[in-house]
Design a protein around this motif. Structure first.
Motif, PDB file in Angstrom:
ATOM      1  N   GLU A  65       0.835  -1.192   0.000  1.00  0.00           N
ATOM      2  CA  GLU A  65       0.000   0.000   0.000  1.00  0.00           C
ATOM      3  C   GLU A  65       0.875   1.250   0.000  1.00  0.00           C
ATOM      4  O   GLU A  65       1.922   1.286   0.657  1.00  0.00           O
ATOM      5  N   CYS A  66       0.455   2.271  -0.735  1.00  0.00           N
ATOM      6  CA  CYS A  66       1.216   3.514  -0.816  1.00  0.00           C
ATOM      7  C   CYS A  66       0.262   4.680  -1.027  1.00  0.00           C
ATOM      8  O   CYS A  66      -0.932   4.499  -1.275  1.00  0.00           O
ATOM      9  N   GLU A  67       0.809   5.886  -0.921  1.00  0.00           N
ATOM     10  CA  GLU A  67       0.008   7.093  -1.086  1.00  0.00           C
ATOM     11  C   GLU A  67       0.226   7.687  -2.472  1.00  0.00           C
ATOM     12  O   GLU A  67       1.350   7.732  -2.968  1.00  0.00           O
ATOM     13  N   VAL A  68      -0.848   8.148  -3.096  1.00  0.00           N
ATOM     14  CA  VAL A  68      -0.774   8.853  -4.372  1.00  0.00           C
ATOM     15  C   VAL A  68      -0.659  10.341  -4.070  1.00  0.00           C
ATOM     16  O   VAL A  68      -1.571  10.932  -3.484  1.00  0.00           O
ATOM     17  N   VAL A  69       0.459  10.955  -4.433  1.00  0.00           N
ATOM     18  CA  VAL A  69       0.693  12.365  -4.080  1.00  0.00           C
ATOM     19  C   VAL A  69       0.593  13.305  -5.280  1.00  0.00           C
ATOM     20  O   VAL A  69       0.488  14.519  -5.100  1.00  0.00           O
ATOM     21  N   ALA A  70       0.612  12.787  -6.494  1.00  0.00           N
ATOM     22  CA  ALA A  70       0.490  13.632  -7.688  1.00  0.00           C
ATOM     23  C   ALA A  70       0.125  12.757  -8.875  1.00  0.00           C
ATOM     24  O   ALA A  70       0.402  11.555  -8.888  1.00  0.00           O
ATOM     25  N   ARG A 109      -3.289   0.260  -3.486  1.00  0.00           N
ATOM     26  CA  ARG A 109      -2.846  -0.975  -2.840  1.00  0.00           C
ATOM     27  C   ARG A 109      -2.922  -2.132  -3.829  1.00  0.00           C
ATOM     28  O   ARG A 109      -3.769  -2.160  -4.722  1.00  0.00           O
ATOM     29  N   ILE A 110      -2.002  -3.073  -3.657  1.00  0.00           N
ATOM     30  CA  ILE A 110      -2.032  -4.330  -4.405  1.00  0.00           C
ATOM     31  C   ILE A 110      -2.185  -5.452  -3.395  1.00  0.00           C
ATOM     32  O   ILE A 110      -1.414  -5.550  -2.437  1.00  0.00           O
TER      33      ILE A 110
END
Length: 285
Positions: A18-23, A214-215
């Motif tokens: 899981e990660c954050e989308v920032v742009a 997330r994957i």
């Protein structure tokens, strides 16, 4: 021709990435518009020079412009990309240039073929150029390369981001829409637009918002995927952007699926999402 791409099924015990989308940004260019970027080095990241852009593939040019637009729309994300990486999934990069080079080679031999074709029109070229422009010292790799290659970008970008030494990842999808059709001499047989989708990802923190990707393993997700894929990453993104689909969901094969919940809110917009054809521009005028 439709086929299926088989992948080994992931273990049910594998953890979620899981990660954050920032742009983000997505752009479409006519052939004339994207080739005009070769003389606009100062408007693209890194100001690499028109002499270098002269030999750059159209998909790489689209990727550079799209990354620039994402940075301008989300200046709050970050201004330092030293510890970032780049993963780019292209579709048949350099096909036109290589077809033209083969014709020249057959007619006049190797002395009439540019040495710039291979370094600028190969799979890793777009990621390398974006990394060079932004000063990235993290992993910069090209993945996929064909009609079924986008799956590799989702998995590779999120997996590399799991490394603590990587501060962020640019995940880029580029290609032609519809897929470029050429004759044996490399001339286009139908009108297509060069497209690019650029998404900036960072590890989750306590202050991360709702814009997450997330994957995860899904027992109902298919192991095999249809080739060519029915939907591209850009078409899925268009649906998410318009609110037609929430969240964005894509099957990655091997029992994996990607989910994208929401989009960060841009501070400004510098380039329109869709750049029309010359005929559409004349009608609008």
């Amino acid at each position: 021709m439709n086929t299926t791409a088989s992948q080994p099924r992931a273990s049910e015990t594998c953890r979620t990435l899981e990660c954050e989308v920032v742009a983000y940004s997505a752009l479409r260019f006519t052939p004339d518009d994207v080739n005009a970027l070769r003389k606009k080095s100062k408007e693209l990241p890194g100001d690499l020079g028109n002499s270098l852009l002269r030999h750059t593939d159209e998909q790489t040019l689209a990727a550079l412009a799209t990354v620039k637009d994402a940075i301008q729309q989300f200046p709050q994300a970050t201004s330092e990309y030293r510890d970032w990486g780049v993963v780019c999934s292209s579709r048949y990069l350099g096909r036109t240039a290589f077809a033209q080079s083969l014709v020249k080679f057959a007619a006049e031999g190797p002395w009439n073929v540019s040495v710039q074709v291979v370094p600028n029109r190969s799979l890793h070229s777009p990621a390398s150029m974006v990394g060079l422009a932004l000063g990235c010292h993290g992993p910069c790799v090209g993945v996929g390369g064909g009609l079924d290659g986008e799956t590799d970008a989702w998995i590779t970008a999120t997996s590399l981001l799991d490394n603590p030494s990587v501060a962020g990842m640019w995940m880029i999808f580029c290609g032609w829409e519809p897929d470029e059709l050429i004759d044996t001499e490399g001339d286009a047989l139908r009108e297509s637009r060069c497209t690019a989708l650029a998404v900036a990802l960072q590890p989750l923190t306590a202050s991360s918002g709702d814009a997450r990707m997330r994957i995860r393993y899904d027992t109902a997700a298919p192991t095999d995927l249809a080739v060519p894929a029915k939907k591209t990453a850009l078409s899925r993104f268009d649906a998410l952007l318009s609110g037609t689909t929430k969240p964005l969901v894509a099957m990655l094969g091997g029992g994996l699926r990607v989910e994208w919940d929401a989009l960060p809110i841009p501070m400004t917009s510098t380039i329109p999402l869709s750049i029309g054809t010359n005929e559409e521009k004349k009608k609008a005028a």
